[in-house]
Design an enzyme around this catalytic site. Structure first.
Site, mmCIF file in Angstrom:
data_model
loop_
_atom_site.group_PDB
_atom_site.id
_atom_site.type_symbol
_atom_site.label_atom_id
_atom_site.label_comp_id
_atom_site.label_asym_id
_atom_site.label_seq_id
_atom_site.Cartn_x
_atom_site.Cartn_y
_atom_site.Cartn_z
ATOM 1 N N LYS A 1 -4.915 3.437 -3.152
ATOM 2 C CA LYS A 1 -4.314 2.849 -1.949
ATOM 3 C C LYS A 1 -5.319 2.810 -0.796
ATOM 4 C CE LYS A 1 -0.402 2.026 -3.945
ATOM 5 N NZ LYS A 1 0.002 0.640 -4.242
ATOM 6 N N SER B 1 0.867 -1.170 0.000
ATOM 7 C CA SER B 1 0.000 0.000 0.000
ATOM 8 C C SER B 1 0.908 1.225 0.000
ATOM 9 C CB SER B 1 -0.924 -0.057 1.220
ATOM 10 O OG SER B 1 -1.710 1.089 1.322
ATOM 11 N N TYR C 1 -4.322 8.452 -7.104
ATOM 12 C CA TYR C 1 -3.376 7.436 -6.600
ATOM 13 C C TYR C 1 -3.732 7.080 -5.154
ATOM 14 C CZ TYR C 1 1.029 5.336 -4.985
ATOM 15 O OH TYR C 1 1.975 4.499 -4.438
#
Ligand code: NDP
Length: 238
Positions: free
Chosen positions: A154, A136, A150
């Site tokens: 995660k 992660s 982005y």
């Protein structure tokens, strides 16, 4: 079934560069068997490590994923660890971000990773052991301007992992997320200004720091779970 064998069978995605490459190398050096995958075969070959099976291909192809998992189980009969390292980053301001590349990122970081995780977890449950270790990011816990998409990928990985941990509670199957800050790899190679400069991080993490984190997680006794572990450079401010 309990698995007491000291040499583990490990599937590492994103093994052609950066964190995945370093993890694959370290696992092979410790005598584990490593199934490595990424698109660039020639970069996988550079691993040049014993007990390594190369399966090059594009992880966003569900048929390829089936092939990887089937080949692994046909060859070794089990899998002890899945390392989800394949990932990419696409960032930029509202006017600048490349939306097609952003969608590609979501396909890899979220869809492909989720598919593979479920595919392998079904096998883990059947065999009665196994550990998913997800790469992660600190960006799975916080956002910053221009990197929202982005961070969202995660956050998605963190959300899935926590829900799966709950589903798996009371079973021997484990799931962990490693949440690194900036690591020096090829992830930001196309950036005009490297985050090292823009974020004032003079001593970023190295891939070896992540390998040490992986070893720490792997060394834990059977009853211990590490759902998440953040690792930051000392001069990481935000
Ligand atoms: P790299 O760019 O060095 O490695 C990314 C890997 O993903 C490569 O092996 C690449 O191989 C593989 N990959 C990309 N697209 C595909 C695809 N479609 N199919 C299969 N494999 C693919 O990045 P890192 O090692 O830095 O990143 C690894 C993970 O760690 C990522 O999830 C990243 O988000 C995360 N992370 C990285 C940080 C950093 O600062 N570097 C910080 C926090 C988290 P190929 O091109 O050969 O397919």
């Amino acid at each position: 079934m309990k698995n007491d064998q000291s040499s583990k069978i490990c599937l590492v995605t994103g093994a052609s560069s950066g964190i995945g490459y370093a993890i694959a190398r370290a696992l092979a050096a410790e005598g584990h068997t490593v199934i490595v995958t990424a698109r660039r075969q020639e970069r996988l070959q550079e691993l040049d490590a014993p007990n390594t099976l190369l399966i090059p291909g594009d992880l966003t192809d569900p048929h390829f994923q089936q092939q990887v998992v089937q080949t692994m189980f046909d060859t070794y009969g089990r899998c002890d660890y899945l390392f989800n390292c394949a990932g990419t980053i696409e960032a930029g301001s509202i006017n600048d971000i490349d939306i097609d590349k952003m969608a590609d990122m979501i396909r890899l970081n979220v869809e492909a990773t989720f598919r593979l995780t479920y595919l392998v977890l079904k096998r883990f449950i059947t065999q009665g052991f196994g550990h998913v270790i997800n790469l992660s990011s600190v960006m799975g816990t916080k956002v910053r301007p221009t990197a929202g998409a982005y961070a969202a990928t995660k956050f998605a990985m963190e959300a899935l992992s926590e829900a799966l941990r709950m589903e798996l509670a009371g079973t021997p199957v484990k799931i962990s997320c490693i949440e690194p800050g900036l690591v020096m790899t090829e992830l930001h190679k196309d950036w005009d200004v490297h985050p090292k400069e823009s974020m004032g991080i003079h001593h970023p993490l190295t891939v070896d720091n992540i390998v040490d984190t992986v070893k720490f997680i792997m060394q834990q006794p059977e009853h211990v779970r590490i759902p998440k572990l953040m690792i930051l450079p000392g001069d990481h401010q935000i």
